[in-house]
Design an enzyme around this catalytic site. Structure first.
Site, PDB file in Angstrom:
ATOM      1  N   MET A  27      18.106  47.883  -2.856  1.00 38.73           N
ATOM      2  CA  MET A  27      18.901  48.872  -2.889  1.00 38.73           C
ATOM      3  C   MET A  27      20.082  48.731  -4.164  1.00 38.73           C
ATOM      4  SD  MET A  27      19.650  49.464   1.215  1.00 38.73           S
ATOM      5  CE  MET A  27      21.088  48.104   1.304  1.00 38.73           C
ATOM      6  N   GLY A  28      19.673  48.040  -4.966  1.00 37.26           N
ATOM      7  CA  GLY A  28      20.432  48.109  -6.343  1.00 37.26           C
ATOM      8  C   GLY A  28      21.921  47.448  -6.123  1.00 37.26           C
TER       9      GLY A  28
ATOM     10  N   HIS B 195      21.873  41.647  -8.638  1.00 34.37           N
ATOM     11  CA  HIS B 195      22.393  40.427  -8.873  1.00 34.37           C
ATOM     12  C   HIS B 195      21.620  39.387  -8.912  1.00 34.37           C
ATOM     13  CE1 HIS B 195      21.752  39.334  -4.703  1.00 34.37           C
ATOM     14  NE2 HIS B 195      22.464  40.334  -4.434  1.00 34.37           N
TER      15      HIS B 195
ATOM     16  N   GLY C 193      20.026  37.124  -7.196  1.00 39.56           N
ATOM     17  CA  GLY C 193      19.314  36.941  -6.056  1.00 39.56           C
ATOM     18  C   GLY C 193      17.957  37.894  -6.108  1.00 39.56           C
ATOM     19  N   HIS C 194      18.515  39.225  -6.715  1.00 37.21           N
ATOM     20  CA  HIS C 194      17.354  39.934  -6.966  1.00 37.21           C
ATOM     21  C   HIS C 194      16.558  39.670  -8.152  1.00 37.21           C
ATOM     22  CE1 HIS C 194      20.455  43.015  -5.108  1.00 37.21           C
ATOM     23  NE2 HIS C 194      19.621  43.142  -4.405  1.00 37.21           N
TER      24      HIS C 194
HETATM   25  P1  AMP Z   1      18.899  44.346  -1.081  1.00 37.05           P
HETATM   26  O1  AMP Z   1      19.061  45.103  -2.259  1.00 37.05           O
HETATM   27  O2  AMP Z   1      20.138  43.936  -0.495  1.00 37.05           O
HETATM   28  O3  AMP Z   1      18.313  45.257  -0.053  1.00 37.05           O
HETATM   29  O4  AMP Z   1      17.939  43.193  -1.297  1.00 37.05           O
HETATM   30  C1  AMP Z   1      16.937  43.531  -1.967  1.00 37.05           C
HETATM   31  C2  AMP Z   1      15.948  42.064  -1.649  1.00 37.05           C
HETATM   32  O5  AMP Z   1      16.720  41.034  -2.525  1.00 37.05           O
HETATM   33  C3  AMP Z   1      15.793  41.828  -0.171  1.00 37.05           C
HETATM   34  O6  AMP Z   1      14.421  41.461  -0.001  1.00 37.05           O
HETATM   35  C4  AMP Z   1      16.725  40.638  -0.135  1.00 37.05           C
HETATM   36  O7  AMP Z   1      16.555  39.610   0.820  1.00 37.05           O
HETATM   37  C5  AMP Z   1      16.835  39.900  -1.687  1.00 37.05           C
HETATM   38  N1  AMP Z   1      18.065  39.114  -1.818  1.00 37.05           N
HETATM   39  C6  AMP Z   1      19.289  39.638  -1.880  1.00 37.05           C
HETATM   40  N2  AMP Z   1      19.951  38.742  -1.838  1.00 37.05           N
HETATM   41  C7  AMP Z   1      19.378  37.644  -2.229  1.00 37.05           C
HETATM   42  C8  AMP Z   1      19.768  36.204  -2.731  1.00 37.05           C
HETATM   43  N3  AMP Z   1      20.997  35.849  -2.689  1.00 37.05           N
HETATM   44  N4  AMP Z   1      18.883  35.378  -2.728  1.00 37.05           N
HETATM   45  C9  AMP Z   1      17.658  35.810  -2.543  1.00 37.05           C
HETATM   46  N5  AMP Z   1      17.109  36.968  -2.489  1.00 37.05           N
HETATM   47  C10 AMP Z   1      18.037  37.992  -2.063  1.00 37.05           C
END
Ligand code: AMP
Length: 289
Positions: A36-37, A40, A42-43
């Protein structure tokens, strides 16, 4: 000026398909990271995993309206496209798919994924309809990109489980990979929502990780009673005076059903509002026996 290795930016499904057909013609394995943008590390860890296993990497940036409930943060969710594209340029992403809302949910859209038991507890209870929206958007994106493998984070443990279940039940040809949680140096799980926190709240937010660490230590010391562990975790979280706990749960890591005793792999999962920002985190507790 954007760098040379910037990903190709595509906004429509039609253009996406052309690019995917061309990549496939080169017999390239396609890896896909839906996001979802407000990107960071993690992404980016998911992007690196995709790059390691695949020849062609697609990242989508789409703030999916159908997974937000009324009164949640859809309208204020951080949208930082320029910075996101710069980050992706540094990671060798081939294509960024950034559709508008109406490109994904066209007029008359009326079909939804009915998610099952894995979507009921925890966030399913707190955010009714959330996983239906997630599963529908992820399935649509997987159908658009048709990747060989798609990468998700354990940070959203229940989401990854719901998606694994969907992929198995609906015979999706895409391999679903789940990658470890990336944390800040002090242990806070990285999240796009962390940027909502004021510096003082950001400090208090480390109680989430502290409580998960405590759970791990208690299990290591031989504690097996789930109620006792959850109570101790709550005490740690409540050190942050404005913390509002949605749940602190010890559940079977596959069924997400509550456990009384830590016997097999157990998920410690929590959702806590700090300064009105809802944060989630989790870890797997393993007893040695
Ligand atoms: P989001 O943009 O929050 O929808 O996340 C997109 C993907 O990144 C999802 O599969 C999340 O689980 C993963 N994600 C978000 N934060 C982290 C993190 N701290 N460590 C690992 N993966 C992450």
């Amino acid at each position: 000026m954007r760098r040379q290795d910037t990903p190709k930016l595509v906004a429509t499904v039609a253009r996406l398909r052309e690019e995917i057909v061309a990549a496939r013609r080169g017999k390239r394995a396609i890896g896909f990271v839906p996001t979802m943008g407000a990107l960071h590390e993690g992404h980016l860890s998911l992007v690196r995993a995709a790059r390691n296993e695949c020849d062609y990497t697609v990242v989508s940036i789409f703030v999916n309206p159908s997974q937000f409930g009324p009164g949640e943060d859809f309208s204020k969710y951080p949208r930082t496209l320029e910075a996101d594209l710069d980050l992706l340029a540094g990671c060798g992403v081939d294509l960024a798919f950034v559709p508008a809302g109406e490109e994904v949910y066209r007029p008359g859209h009326d079909t939804w994924v009915e998610v099952g038991a894995a979507a009921e507890p925890l966030d399913g209870q707190c955010r009714p309809g959330h996983f239906r929206g997630v599963a529908t958007a992820v399935l649509k994106l997987l159908n658009m990109v048709q990747p060989d493998a798609a990468y998700f984070g354990q940070k959203d443990y229940q989401q990854a489980l719901v998606i694994r279940r969907m992929a198995a039940d609906l015979d999706l040809p895409t391999a679903i990979r789940v990658c470890p949680i990336v944390r800040e140096p002090d242990g806070l799980a990285m999240s796009s929502r962390n940027r909502y926190l004021t510096p003082a709240a950001r400090q208090r937010a480390i109680v989430l990780w502290k409580s998960l660490q405590l759970a791990g230590e208690l299990v290591e010391q031989g504690e097996r009673d789930a109620r006792t562990i959850a109570a101790r975790m709550r005490e740690v979280i409540e050190i942050a005076e404005d913390a509002r706990i949605d749940y602190v749960a010890l559940v079977d890591s596959e069924t997400l059903q509550p456990v009384e005793t830590i016997a097999g792999p157990t998920l410690a999962a929590l959702a806590v509002k700090i300064e009105n920002t809802r944060l989630i985190d989790n870890c797997i507790l393993k007893s040695e026996e």
